[in-house]
Structure formats: C-alpha cells, structure tokens
Design an enzyme around this catalytic site. Sequence first.
Site, PDB file in Angstrom:
ATOM      1  N   ASP A  38      36.273  32.217  34.132  1.00 22.48           N
ATOM      2  CA  ASP A  38      35.857  30.820  34.329  1.00 22.48           C
ATOM      3  C   ASP A  38      34.367  30.546  34.088  1.00 22.48           C
ATOM      4  OD1 ASP A  38      38.472  30.747  35.094  1.00 22.48           O
ATOM      5  OD2 ASP A  38      38.123  30.096  37.155  1.00 22.48           O
ATOM      6  N   GLU A  86      39.644  27.708  34.274  1.00 23.24           N
ATOM      7  CA  GLU A  86      40.422  26.955  35.272  1.00 23.24           C
ATOM      8  C   GLU A  86      40.367  25.489  34.884  1.00 23.24           C
ATOM      9  OE1 GLU A  86      39.030  27.208  39.344  1.00 23.24           O
ATOM     10  OE2 GLU A  86      40.384  25.607  39.991  1.00 23.24           O
ATOM     11  N   LYS A 143      44.221  28.516  33.131  1.00 18.92           N
ATOM     12  CA  LYS A 143      44.914  28.741  34.411  1.00 18.92           C
ATOM     13  C   LYS A 143      44.776  27.529  35.323  1.00 18.92           C
ATOM     14  CE  LYS A 143      41.128  31.430  36.603  1.00 18.92           C
ATOM     15  NZ  LYS A 143      40.783  30.501  37.648  1.00 18.92           N
ATOM     16  N   LYS A 146      43.471  29.440  41.141  1.00 17.36           N
ATOM     17  CA  LYS A 146      42.285  30.280  41.305  1.00 17.36           C
ATOM     18  C   LYS A 146      42.539  31.667  40.714  1.00 17.36           C
ATOM     19  CE  LYS A 146      40.367  26.859  43.422  1.00 17.36           C
ATOM     20  NZ  LYS A 146      39.619  25.928  42.556  1.00 17.36           N
ATOM     21  N   VAL A 171      32.789  33.761  37.437  1.00 14.50           N
ATOM     22  CA  VAL A 171      32.504  32.974  38.641  1.00 14.50           C
ATOM     23  C   VAL A 171      33.776  32.310  39.151  1.00 14.50           C
ATOM     24  CG1 VAL A 171      30.134  32.587  37.899  1.00 14.50           C
ATOM     25  CG2 VAL A 171      31.871  30.908  37.282  1.00 14.50           C
ATOM     26  N   THR A 172      33.785  31.984  40.450  1.00 11.63           N
ATOM     27  CA  THR A 172      32.847  32.442  41.442  1.00 11.63           C
ATOM     28  C   THR A 172      33.402  33.698  42.109  1.00 11.63           C
ATOM     29  OG1 THR A 172      33.790  31.085  43.225  1.00 11.63           O
ATOM     30  CG2 THR A 172      32.028  30.102  41.933  1.00 11.63           C
ATOM     31  N   CYS A 176      37.662  32.539  42.355  1.00 15.95           N
ATOM     32  CA  CYS A 176      38.559  32.920  41.256  1.00 15.95           C
ATOM     33  C   CYS A 176      38.459  34.391  40.867  1.00 15.95           C
ATOM     34  CB  CYS A 176      38.318  32.022  40.058  1.00 15.95           C
ATOM     35  SG  CYS A 176      38.863  30.320  40.392  1.00 15.95           S
ATOM     36  N   GLN A 216      37.207  50.273  52.712  1.00 12.33           N
ATOM     37  CA  GLN A 216      38.472  50.955  53.030  1.00 12.33           C
ATOM     38  C   GLN A 216      38.964  51.781  51.835  1.00 12.33           C
ATOM     39  OE1 GLN A 216      41.201  48.335  55.546  1.00 12.33           O
ATOM     40  NE2 GLN A 216      39.915  46.788  54.560  1.00 12.33           N
TER      41      GLN A 216
HETATM   42  C1  C5J Z   1      36.355  29.358  40.508  1.00  7.41           C
HETATM   43  C2  C5J Z   1      36.366  27.522  42.079  1.00  7.41           C
HETATM   44  N1  C5J Z   1      36.402  29.621  39.211  1.00  7.41           N
HETATM   45  N2  C5J Z   1      35.396  28.037  42.815  1.00  7.41           N
HETATM   46  N3  C5J Z   1      36.776  28.128  40.932  1.00  7.41           N
HETATM   47  O1  C5J Z   1      35.918  30.193  41.281  1.00  7.41           O
HETATM   48  O2  C5J Z   1      36.919  26.499  42.406  1.00  7.41           O
END
Ligand code: C5J
Length: 234
Positions: A38, A86, A143, A146, A171-172, A176, A216
């Site tokens: 993204d 996205e 997509k 997320k 990102v972020t 996502c 973990q």
């Molecule tokens: C992504 C969002 N790409 N933060 N989307 O992380 O809405």
Amino acid sequence: MSEKKSFSGLATGAAITVRAQPFDFVFEPARTALVMIDMQRDFVERGGFGESLGNDVSHLERVVAPARALLDWARGRGLTIVHTRECHRPDLSDCPPAKRLRGSPSLRIGDVGPMGRILIDGEPGADFVPQLAPLAGEIEIVKPGKGAFYGTRLQSVLEAGGITHLIFGGVTTEVCVQTTMREANDRGYECLLIEEATGSYFPEFYRATLAMIAAQGGIVGWTAGLAALVDAGR
Ligand code: C5J
C-alpha cells in the site's frame, strides 16, 4: 551460502542467511517474493485518506526512500515482486458500510478530495507514490481489506510461483502490513519485515508491532534492518 533441494527434488538455488530478530532468516531468492504493501498517495501524501483520518503523513514520507532501496534490492536479486493497493470499486460495492461510516474523518472513502475520490481504484490518490510504482511484469494486487489475502488472488499467485518466503515493506506497519503478515503466517509462509521500509503514523505502534512480530520465537515472523538484508549473501 548452500544449494538446497525443493520438495520436488529440483535444485532451487543458493540460500541466503539474514541476521534478523529473533534469529537468522534463511531464504532462497527463487522461492521468495517481496510484498510491498500500500505505498499509495492516499496514505503517504497530504490530502489523502491518511490525513483525512487526522494523521501526520510525514511519518510515512520518510519510508519512501528505504522502501525504494528494498525494491531495488529485490529487483536486483530476481525476487518475485508483489505490490498491493488498498482501494475500492467506484460503486463502493466492495466497501463494507462499517468501514466507510466508522468514526468522523474529514473525508470518507468515496468522497472527493484533493487527489480525487478517497481510496477509489483509478483515482490519483489510490495510485502508487511514483517512486514505488510497479515495473512491467511485477504483480499488482488490489485489495478491499487490510490484509492482502482477503478477497484477492494473492495466495494462488504465490502458489503458482512456488513461493514459500515473503519479505515485507510498506505501510502502515500495524495495520495492513501486520494484518497481511499474520494472514501469510497462518498460511505457512515464512515472513520477514524490513524495519526501515515500513512505517506508521504512530511511532509507538511501529515499535510495538516490530516487537510483537518477533516475540515468542517469531510468532508472526522475523524483523531485520535493510543493511542486514542487503549485506547478506554478498
Ligand atoms: C493501511 C490503513 N494500508 N492504515 N491502511 O495500513 O488503513
């Protein structure tokens, strides 16, 4: 470096070992995809979706150069390259009302902003930042969610390419990127996140996400610096 055999018994190429958290990440370029999540104007630039939610986009602007360095490295190594975006159809038929209506952003998904309709496929804001645009032959996944596996052909594309390992940027970090890493981890992929090539509007979420991925014994996957990846296997 060592030559390995695939499950079919065919040689698949030299393995590369990266110094990573929580321990070394070993991958074969022929079986590895870079997944760049993204890197769109709507998240990174002023006037887009991210800013409409009240975020300071400067936190993401600084991801562009390292993400481009990661992309250049992956192209040079011959990895399969996947870029995600996205966004939604113009009629919003793939956007659940819960996603569009939640909260009180200054602009909602589908509203007209300075970069066109927010998070709508085909609008300038939903496009890649120019430095991270795909080259011919690279895979683009659009997509609605997320996670990049939800509602997309990503899994079948990776299976068709014999991909077992994924290296992530984008990102972020906590939304996502992490969602996609968790989806991939549950599907059996070995996942590495490159620290400088990802970013969040919230520095504390960035740090926490890196920590929880590798905690973990690598419950979601691995994290490593860009230099550790670039220097590996030289
Ligand atoms: C992504 C969002 N790409 N933060 N989307 O992380 O809405």
